[in-house]
Design an enzyme around this catalytic site. Structure first.
Site, PDB file in Angstrom:
ATOM      1  N   ASP A  77       4.105   5.153   2.459  1.00 47.14           N
ATOM      2  CA  ASP A  77       3.829   3.732   2.600  1.00 47.14           C
ATOM      3  C   ASP A  77       2.354   3.629   2.997  1.00 47.14           C
ATOM      4  OD1 ASP A  77       4.283   0.907   3.075  1.00 47.14           O
ATOM      5  OD2 ASP A  77       4.213   1.413   5.202  1.00 47.14           O
ATOM      6  N   ASP A 134       0.528   0.371   4.544  1.00 51.31           N
ATOM      7  CA  ASP A 134       0.240  -0.435   5.726  1.00 51.31           C
ATOM      8  C   ASP A 134       1.024   0.072   6.938  1.00 51.31           C
ATOM      9  OD1 ASP A 134      -0.934  -3.459   4.540  1.00 51.31           O
ATOM     10  OD2 ASP A 134      -0.174  -1.925   3.197  1.00 51.31           O
TER      11      ASP A 134
END
Length: 403
Positions: free
Chosen positions: A196, A198
């Site tokens: 991922d 963020d």
């Protein structure tokens, strides 16, 4: 019948010690059935399981080894082993093996005591303990410390769910991460790591940075938090947040990208993975513009994220379909595994939010990184105490193997 003896040696370590001991053993035609050695602060502990040939001179062996130990300034002790006990030990080879990894800034006796008590109560036995991190200077700043030890376990846990819950409780109580994995052929044969973006590769949520630039920071942050906690559907929350960004000038994107705070350990992790031939990917519910910026900066192989729609230099408040949500991330992970010609067991996924759970569950090794409680509770593994490079310790890397 041949004689079986356990030889235990301890004392100050020195170069050539093993050579001199085994040269003495060789004079008696000894076979080494098993051995192990560890050195802690220049003190050696060496164990050898010895088999003398039928009719071998056991008393002569004991005498010569004890003389040699005295000469070397070490202690030696022999214990006879019954053949039946040895055969029982041999049959243990078929039992499952597990690896328990402990991660913290510094590891305390209390932490190890709590963890090892759970191991014992679950019917598992500690076979080996290995330190993966380097030595820590006494005056080193605590915030930069890394401590990791790896325990190899034998047996079968009586209740895996209660074992994992116990480790979660210890992690919460004592500020330590505890990862429990079955020791399979895939553990050190992973080939693809998907991140991922963020709050995982970077220490911020890009959409919140965009919202601040657009003057709608509070509204967007509130929706973001609800989505990360799993309180509202990701696609619904995403569309609501995007709508608030309508009219934002395209020129602000470059400045935000240049200020993105890279997560502790991310560069060390990616550099090491690339050196060992791993493929890496960003699978993000964020935006392609920033994913590609990180791709260039860190050397990521693949980027899949949401494409901002920009018309006449302004953000429209929409993205091009399909939206990268949790289900899409899991699908992309499977697609990349197929593309690379590897099994899902050879993949790793790392993320922090509820929308990362599908890919964490799909991957061979799913890791919740500095995640919300709901994500930590539902992921198989989590890292909260150290930086992103701690992922390498779950793969069994030692500090001297990390770039």
């Amino acid at each position: 019948m041949s004689t079986i003896l356990m030889l235990k040696v301890s004392g100050h370590d020195r170069r050539g010690l093993t050579a001199e001991l085994t040269e003495t053993l060789a004079e008696f035609g000894v076979t080494l059935l098993d051995m192990g050695q560890s050195v802690i602060h220049d003190q050696v502990s060496l164990g050898m399981l010895l088999q003398l040939p039928e009719g071998g001179d056991a008393s002569g062996l004991l005498k010569e080894v004890l003389f040699k130990a005295h000469e070397l300034g070490i202690h030696a002790r022999f214990t006879p082993v019954e053949p039946g006990a040895y055969e029982d030990w041999v049959t243990q080879q078929g039992k499952d093996r597990y690896v328990l990894t402990l991660l913290a800034r510094r590891i305390t006796a209390e932490q190890l005591a709590r963890v090892s008590r759970v191991v014992s109560e679950q019917g598992l036995n500690i076979q080996d303990i290995t330190r993966l991190t380097g030595r820590v200077a006494l005056d080193a700043p605590r915030e930069s410390d890394k401590a990791c030890i790896e325990l190899t376990l034998r047996g079968q846990p009586s209740d895996v769910d209660s074992l994992r819950q116990a480790f979660l409780d210890i992690s919460s109580d004592l500020d330590i991460d505890v990862a429990f994995q079955q020791d399979t052929v895939y553990r050190r044969n992973r080939r693809l790591v998907c991140f991922d973006m963020d709050s995982t590769l970077i220490e911020t949520e890009v959409i919140d940075e965009l919202a601040r630039a657009a003057g709608v920071g509070d509204q967007v942050a509130e929706i973001t938090e609800q989505a990360m906690q799993g309180e509202i559907d990701f696609q619904e929350s995403f569309r609501r947040r995007m709508a608030l960004l309508k009219g934002l000038d395209e020129s602000v994107l470059a400045g935000i990208a240049e200020r993105l705070p890279i997560t502790e350990g991310a560069e060390r992790l990616i550099h090491t993975l690339k050196a060992y031939g791993f493929k890496t990917a960003i699978l993000s519910g964020g935006f392609t513009y920033f994913g590609q910026y990180l791709q260039d900066k860190l050397g990521i192989d693949y980027v899949h994220a949401n494409e901002l729609e920009i018309v006449d230099g302004k953000v429209t408040g929409r993205v091009r379909e399909p939206i990268v949500d949790g289900a899409r991330k899991a699908e992309l992970l499977r697609n990349l595994a197929d593309q690379e010609g590897i099994k899902l067991e050879q993949t790793i996924a790392v993320g922090d939010g509820a929308n990362d759970l599908p890919m964490l569950a799909q991957a061979g090794l799913g890791i919740a990184f500095r995640a919300k409680p709901i994500v930590r509770e539902n992921a198989r593994h989590s890292i909260s105490t150290l930086g992103l490079d701690a992922v390498l310790y779950l793969l069994g890397f030692r500090d001297q193997e990390i770039y």
